[in-house]
Structures are given as C-alpha cells and as structure tokens.
Design a protein around this motif. Sequence first.
Motif, mmCIF file in Angstrom:
data_model
loop_
_atom_site.group_PDB
_atom_site.id
_atom_site.type_symbol
_atom_site.label_atom_id
_atom_site.label_comp_id
_atom_site.label_asym_id
_atom_site.label_seq_id
_atom_site.Cartn_x
_atom_site.Cartn_y
_atom_site.Cartn_z
ATOM 1 N N ASP A 157 -79.301 -22.769 -0.915
ATOM 2 C CA ASP A 157 -78.547 -22.338 -2.092
ATOM 3 C C ASP A 157 -77.229 -21.689 -1.691
ATOM 4 O O ASP A 157 -76.181 -21.962 -2.296
ATOM 5 C CB ASP A 157 -79.382 -21.369 -2.919
ATOM 6 C CG ASP A 157 -78.683 -20.969 -4.209
ATOM 7 O OD1 ASP A 157 -78.305 -21.877 -4.985
ATOM 8 O OD2 ASP A 157 -78.512 -19.751 -4.441
ATOM 9 N N ASP A 166 -89.205 -20.028 1.314
ATOM 10 C CA ASP A 166 -88.260 -19.309 0.456
ATOM 11 C C ASP A 166 -86.953 -19.027 1.187
ATOM 12 O O ASP A 166 -85.865 -19.159 0.614
ATOM 13 C CB ASP A 166 -88.873 -17.998 -0.043
ATOM 14 C CG ASP A 166 -90.010 -18.225 -1.030
ATOM 15 O OD1 ASP A 166 -90.167 -19.372 -1.514
ATOM 16 O OD2 ASP A 166 -90.759 -17.262 -1.302
ATOM 17 N N ILE A 220 -83.274 -20.301 -0.043
ATOM 18 C CA ILE A 220 -82.149 -19.369 -0.204
ATOM 19 C C ILE A 220 -80.973 -19.805 0.672
ATOM 20 O O ILE A 220 -79.818 -19.784 0.249
ATOM 21 C CB ILE A 220 -82.592 -17.926 0.118
ATOM 22 C CG1 ILE A 220 -83.549 -17.434 -0.958
ATOM 23 C CG2 ILE A 220 -81.384 -16.994 0.241
ATOM 24 C CD1 ILE A 220 -84.247 -16.124 -0.625
#
Length: 110
Positions: A41, A34, A38
Amino acid sequence: MFAVSAAFLAAIRHLRTLLSIILTNSEVRKLLSDFSVIGVDLLYKQATHLAQKIAPTDEELRNVDRSAPHQEFVTEGGRPVGPEQSPVPELSVDGTSKTLRLHPESGRQW
C-alpha cells in the motif's frame, strides 16, 4: 575438522525454533502478511504520487495530435529556417560552455 562451539549450536537451535514458530503459528503468518499488505500500500501511494507529478499536462497531450510545421528546420541559436537554407546542426557539450557547430557546406567533421 571444524570445531563447533556450544554457543553456535544453541544459536542454530534458537533459529530453528523461530522458523518453526513462523511457519506453524497462524498469528505470526498473519502479522507477516499484514506487513506485506502495508508495504504494498505504501509503495502504491508513493508510485501514484510520483505518477501525478510527472504526468503530462492537458496541453501537452493535445499537442501530440498536432502536426509539426511543414518544411521548417532549426539552425544555430534555435532560429527556424525554411527549405531554401541549410540548417547548421548545433550540439551543446554538457558540463562545459562549449557548443559544436558544423555548417553542411564546410566539409569538416565535428
């Protein structure tokens, strides 16, 4: 040879335990995955923002298809001249107020 302290051996043992947890625990691997998503992104959003800032305008893109003026040259001072005149190359020296000019008929080097 080398004297290894008990604290060093304990630190190695703790690091091996942490590594074992990271490699075998699915929740820790999911958490790291995760964080990776992130981070990608955030990088994507910043790259998109930067690309929008430096993107050429529509007018600049339209100018790509236009041809340059035929038989037009630029001489000192940015003045356009035709093929009947000899343009004088001009070079500004960065960091100074100096400008180098060389008239083609003078025979001198820069």
